[in-house]
Design a protein around this motif. Structure first.
Motif, PDB file in Angstrom:
ATOM      1  N   THR A   1       0.783  -1.286  -0.004  1.00 50.56           N
ATOM      2  CA  THR A   1       0.021   0.009  -0.085  1.00 50.56           C
ATOM      3  C   THR A   1       0.830   1.245   0.120  1.00 50.56           C
ATOM      4  O   THR A   1       2.080   1.223   0.587  1.00 50.56           O
ATOM      5  N   TYR A   2       0.417   2.139  -0.621  1.00 42.35           N
ATOM      6  CA  TYR A   2       1.300   3.539  -0.906  1.00 42.35           C
ATOM      7  C   TYR A   2       0.214   4.721  -0.561  1.00 42.35           C
ATOM      8  O   TYR A   2      -0.827   4.635  -1.203  1.00 42.35           O
ATOM      9  N   GLY A   3       0.298   5.431   0.501  1.00 41.13           N
ATOM     10  CA  GLY A   3      -0.083   6.595   0.649  1.00 41.13           C
ATOM     11  C   GLY A   3      -1.465   6.424   1.565  1.00 41.13           C
ATOM     12  O   GLY A   3      -2.576   7.369   1.540  1.00 41.13           O
TER      13      GLY A   3
ATOM     14  N   LEU B   1       5.799  12.850  -4.063  1.00 44.80           N
ATOM     15  CA  LEU B   1       4.917  11.973  -3.703  1.00 44.80           C
ATOM     16  C   LEU B   1       4.471  10.924  -4.773  1.00 44.80           C
ATOM     17  O   LEU B   1       4.595   9.552  -5.002  1.00 44.80           O
ATOM     18  N   ARG B   2       4.080  11.766  -5.843  1.00 46.49           N
ATOM     19  CA  ARG B   2       3.293  11.227  -7.043  1.00 46.49           C
ATOM     20  C   ARG B   2       4.225  10.206  -7.647  1.00 46.49           C
ATOM     21  O   ARG B   2       4.070   9.170  -8.169  1.00 46.49           O
TER      22      ARG B   2
ATOM     23  N   VAL C   1      -2.906   2.021  -4.042  1.00 43.74           N
ATOM     24  CA  VAL C   1      -1.996   3.128  -4.239  1.00 43.74           C
ATOM     25  C   VAL C   1      -3.176   4.303  -3.938  1.00 43.74           C
ATOM     26  O   VAL C   1      -3.988   4.281  -4.721  1.00 43.74           O
ATOM     27  N   ASN C   2      -2.805   5.341  -3.190  1.00 44.23           N
ATOM     28  CA  ASN C   2      -3.690   6.487  -3.091  1.00 44.23           C
ATOM     29  C   ASN C   2      -2.892   7.657  -3.300  1.00 44.23           C
ATOM     30  O   ASN C   2      -2.118   8.110  -2.630  1.00 44.23           O
ATOM     31  N   TYR C   3      -3.557   8.248  -4.447  1.00 47.36           N
ATOM     32  CA  TYR C   3      -3.029   9.595  -4.995  1.00 47.36           C
ATOM     33  C   TYR C   3      -3.607  10.612  -4.291  1.00 47.36           C
ATOM     34  O   TYR C   3      -4.841  10.810  -4.265  1.00 47.36           O
ATOM     35  N   LEU C   4      -2.669  11.287  -3.647  1.00 44.37           N
ATOM     36  CA  LEU C   4      -3.220  12.620  -2.674  1.00 44.37           C
ATOM     37  C   LEU C   4      -3.412  13.764  -3.312  1.00 44.37           C
ATOM     38  O   LEU C   4      -3.895  14.880  -2.920  1.00 44.37           O
TER      39      LEU C   4
END
Ligand SMILES: [Zn+2]
Length: 545
Positions: A138-140, A222-223, A243-246
């Motif tokens: 998992t990311y973000g 981050l991205r 993955v969660n792009y913020l």
């Protein structure tokens, strides 16, 4: 992007070498694999706007050219990432009333960016459940979802759990490339900002530095990091990735959900998804299924501070509504007059600040959370108030269980109704022996289809009422839950932001899942809980294999 491929190719070689040295088997080819991309904070309405304006060309192509289906989804209350992810990742009904709240039983605040808080909540509420990302990455995300590799989650931010030196070397190649690329792009953004400043100082100063800070921090570093790390996982055949792009959420908070900068952030995320899909197609033997979803939307709002001369919500609430009775007797000042004087004083202190003052304000409002300090909580005489977004919580600390409105009325007879008429307040939620009560501009509503209170006229009324019932059934939701949605001044957030979420507005509540052809999602998704069995099935399949 060609360089990205080169670096990933090199990294892939190292991975194969790693496997050979350890004599480990290559990843199994007998199962479907899961890639979930979350676009944080994107409502269905803004996705549709983005598609119409060409800000999401790749998502548009998936839906209109490649047979992907857009499923409408409602996310329940509060409309907030941790509540969504707890439900979707573990299939449990969360006790997470906001991004920042108080747990009266543990006598402590939960503030998700603070070290350790997310891990505690995950351990307590997901206890014993299998997460949908078990054995994956998992990311973000706020929670790990059971992932083994979760270097950049809130939960594991300070305790990365990636194992093994060789694996670290493989990851290092990706990190080193992100570093090179990030430094280069940071420098280029800074040079461009400097050139703009020289060309047009007035406009540039008015734009402020926050934008540059966000763009470099979130969008460059981050991205890129997430996209390359996920690409690496895809090549390696990692069984499940979330993955969660913020980017979009962060820009929408700062500038508003439909602002062009927020839409541009969506455009950049769309590009990253295209890059991931391209890698996916290069490893067809791993049979990845790509889902793109969003955890909540945002509502355009006015920051509370601008209504009351810059005062933080919790402090203002104490001064206006919680002053002990004897002080009223000693100084019988007319509340409206006092409010005005406060306003003028605060205005003098904060208005027309120079550029340096603006910078210091940013430090004050944005940096405490980086230092692990929960902001905007205040406690006096056994009452704790926490402002968490367009929502705020009032806790009476002497009772461990939630306090019903009957008990609050006995203590402070006019408090609840007065609060509901206060400036910047949309409605106040509380509990009674017969269920939740919504207090709206001085009138109490039981909230049912026949008594909808402020939500009359909504065509999604049953969903709103279910959401509020769920929220007020959470033991950690305040004895009073205050919302700035639909205040007389419009939507109001109790933090300094112009996009906000946690509330029940249509934009916040309604999002989407873009699912691959053939995926059998429930036809009507009214809560992220319904995603869990679908995503968990990928785990079941892996055990069967
Ligand atoms: Zn957000």
């Amino acid at each position: 992007m060609a360089f990205d491929d080169l670096v990933l190719g090199l990294q892939h070689l190292v991975d194969r070498l790693v496997r050979r040295l350890r004599l480990g088997p290559p990843p199994s080819r007998s199962r479907r694999r899961l890639l979930i991309v979350q676009i944080d904070g994107l409502s269905r309405a803004v996705l549709e706007l983005g598609v119409a304006r060409g800000c999401a060309p790749f998502l548009s192509r998936l839906i209109h050219g490649r047979g992907y289906r857009l499923h409408p989804m409602s996310v329940g209350m509060p409309t907030s990432t941790p509540a969504f992810q707890m439900a979707a990742m573990y299939g449990v009904r969360p006790d997470i009333p906001g991004f920042h709240y108080h747990d009266k039983r543990r006598r402590s605040d939960v503030y998700f960016p603070r070290r350790g808080d997310a891990a505690l909540v995950e351990a307590a509420q997901a206890a014993g459940r299998r997460g949908i990302v078990e054995g994956g990455s998992t990311y973000g995300c706020v929670f790990t979802g059971g992932a083994a590799n979760n270097v950049f989650n809130f939960a594991m931010l300070k305790r990365p759990s990636g194992s093994g030196l060789l694996r670290a070397i493989s990851a290092f190649i990706v990190l080193a490339w992100v570093l090179v690329k990030g430094v280069f792009r940071t420098a280029s953004e800074l040079v461009r900002a400097l050139l703009r400043l020289v060309a047009d100082p007035v406009t540039e100063v008015a734009r402020g530095w926050k934008w540059l800070f966000l763009k470099i921090g979130v969008s460059v570093w981050l991205r890129q990091l997430f996209t390359l790390a996920v690409s690496r996982d895809l090549y390696a055949g990692v069984p499940a990735i979330y993955v969660n792009y913020l980017d979009y959420d962060v820009f929408a908070h700062a500038f508003g959900p439909r602002h062009r900068r927020a839409l541009r952030a969506l455009r950049r995320v769309d590009r990253s998804i295209r890059q991931l899909a391209r890698v996916m197609r290069r490893v067809p033997e791993y049979e990845y299924d790509l889902y793109v979803l969003s955890d909540h939307g945002q509502a355009l709002c006015t920051p509370y501070g601008t209504l009351v001369g810059g005062q933080p919500f919790a402090r203002h609430l104490f001064e206006e509504f919680f002053i002990p009775a004897h002080q009223h007797e000693v100084a019988p000042v007319h509340p409206r007059g006092r409010r005005l004087v406060h306003g003028i004083q605060a205005y003098r202190r904060h208005a027309a600040p120079g550029i340096w003052q603006r910078f210091v304000n940013y430090l004050e409002s944005d940096f405490p959370w980086l230092l692990g300090e929960p902001p905007r909580a205040r406690e006096r005489d056994g009452v704790r108030i926490i402002a968490a977004g367009p929502n705020a919580f009032v806790y009476f600390l002497d009772s461990e269980a939630p306090l019903a409105v009957e008990a609050i009325d006995r203590r402070m007879p006019s408090l609840v109704d007065d609060l509901s008429r206060g400036p910047g307040i949309g409605f106040v939620l509380t509990r009674s022996v017969d269920g939740p009560i919504c207090v709206w501009r001085g009138t109490r509503y039981r909230l049912g289809l026949d008594e909808p209170g402020p939500f009359g006229g909504r065509d999604d009324l049953p969903l709103v009422l279910d959401g509020i019932r769920d929220l007020m059934a959470m033991p950690s939701a305040g004895d009073l839950v205050i919302y700035g949605n639909d205040a007389p001044e419009g939507n109001v957030s109790y933090l300094s932001e112009v996009g906000a979420h946690a509330g029940p507005s249509a934009d916040e509540l309604h999002t989407f899942v873009v699912a691959p052809p053939g995926a059998r999602l429930p036809s009507l998704i009214t809560h992220p809980l319904q995603l869990y069995p679908h995503f968990a099935a990928y785990q079941e399949a892996s055990r069967a294999a």
